[in-house]
Motif scaffolding. Structure first.
Motif, short mmCIF file in Angstrom:
data_model
loop_
_atom_site.label_atom_id
_atom_site.label_comp_id
_atom_site.label_asym_id
_atom_site.label_seq_id
_atom_site.Cartn_x
_atom_site.Cartn_y
_atom_site.Cartn_z
N UNK A 17 68.20 -17.87 64.32
CA UNK A 17 68.32 -17.87 65.78
C UNK A 17 68.31 -16.45 66.37
N UNK A 18 67.27 -15.67 66.09
CA UNK A 18 67.21 -14.31 66.62
C UNK A 18 66.93 -14.29 68.12
N UNK A 19 67.37 -13.23 68.77
CA UNK A 19 67.10 -13.05 70.19
C UNK A 19 65.71 -12.45 70.43
N UNK A 69 60.67 -19.78 77.11
CA UNK A 69 61.53 -20.66 77.90
C UNK A 69 62.92 -20.78 77.29
N UNK A 70 63.07 -20.35 76.04
CA UNK A 70 64.37 -20.34 75.38
C UNK A 70 65.08 -18.99 75.53
N UNK A 71 64.51 -18.14 76.39
CA UNK A 71 65.07 -16.81 76.66
C UNK A 71 64.97 -15.88 75.46
N UNK A 72 64.05 -16.15 74.56
CA UNK A 72 63.80 -15.22 73.47
C UNK A 72 62.76 -14.20 73.93
N UNK A 73 62.90 -13.00 73.47
CA UNK A 73 61.94 -11.94 73.77
C UNK A 73 60.98 -11.83 72.60
#
Length: 305
Positions: A148-150, A178-182
């Motif tokens: 679950x990395x950002x 859409x999951x706020x991951x960069x």
């Protein structure tokens, strides 16, 4: 989520990345484009704490890459162009191994979640060696996400895939924002970059441009106007005689005209063409494609370095 300031890496006398400064926001897919040898992979390796910068500074997910490398590595996921797996082990065992390496609290559940999400659950007991390249790429995405990395670094994620597999991977990457991951996406596929990326950075050792795809095209298009004609003739280009016309050339279905100020000059240009007997069917800004912009920025040379 990603901040680089004057980030530089040299290998002996050769500078691979020169004073790179850029930012990527939470939930943003930022494309990194450039020819072979431009420094894209070196940039990713520095940001992922796999390679120390020669100078400059950067932070990823709020952690300094020099002072907090373990925290950075735990906050990022990486998909390389040629991801390696233990080919004799099953999909499930491969992914479980990496989940445990990352210290995922509930590795079994995490592995199941991402194998199902990537459409691989029914093949979980098969050896990785039996998978097609497209399915291995899906497994590589699962591995990059299992902790679950950002932040995700994706290097040529669709390279060598068939069109259907490439479409599936692109669709999945689009869902990550859409999951706020960069996501930092390194690619040579300009259509892919334009489809997925909120902004694009063009790199050739140094940063050449950074903006939204549409804004890059608008800026590089300048003041050229495309005039569609039903009766294109060369004399329309040579007989304009208007002081604001800088260049005019006949193209296969009309004229491409560079003017001083399109908003001001187009009406007079149209009137003059009608006087010359031109039958006009369309008038539009002659916008560059992303490929045009890219080739102009990098000098048209995409050879290996």
């Amino acid at each position: 989520m990603i901040h680089a300031e004057e980030l530089t890496r040299r290998f002996g006398d050769r500078t691979a990345v020169d004073a790179l400064t850029l930012d990527a926001r939470e939930g943003e897919i930022l494309g990194l484009l450039g020819p072979n040898g431009a420094g894209k992979t070196t940039t990713v390796r520095m940001l992922a704490c796999l390679l120390a910068p020669t100078s400059g500074r950067a932070s990823v997910a709020g952690h300094d890459i020099r002072e907090a490398a373990p925290q950075v590595r735990g906050s990022v996921g990486i998909l390389t162009e040629s991801p390696g797996f233990y080919k004799r082990l099953t999909l499930e065992r491969n992914l479980r191994f990496f989940a445990e390496l990352y210290g995922v609290p509930a590795p079994r559940e995490a592995v199941q979640r991402y194998l199902k999400r990537l459409g691989l659950w029914e093949r979980r007991a098969e050896a990785v060696a039996t998978l097609s390249k497209g399915l291995r790429q899906r497994l590589a995405l699962a591995r990059a996400l299992v902790h679950e990395p950002k932040v995700l670094f994706l290097d040529e994620p669709t390279s060598g895939l068939d069109p259907e597999s490439a479409r599936d991977v692109r669709q999945f990457i689009g869902e990550l924002a859409s999951e706020r991951r960069t996501v930092l996406l390194c690619t040579h596929n300009l259509a892919e970059a334009e489809e997925l990326c909120a902004r694009i950075a063009v790199l050739r050792t140094r940063l050449l441009a950074l903006d939204r795809p549409d804004e890059l095209k608008r800026r590089m298009s300048g003041s050229r106007v495309a005039i569609g004609l039903r009766n294109p003739r060369s004399e329309f280009a040579t007989a304009l005689g208007l002081p604001f016309v800088r260049t005019a050339e006949l193209v296969h279905d009309g004229l491409s005209v560079e003017v001083a100020d399109p908003e001001r000059d187009v009406p007079a240009l149209v009137r003059r063409l009608v006087e010359l007997g031109a039958e006009i069917r369309s008038v539009a800004r002659d916008e560059r494609t992303l490929e045009d912009v890219y080739l102009e920025l990098v000098g048209g040379d995409d050879g290996a370095a």
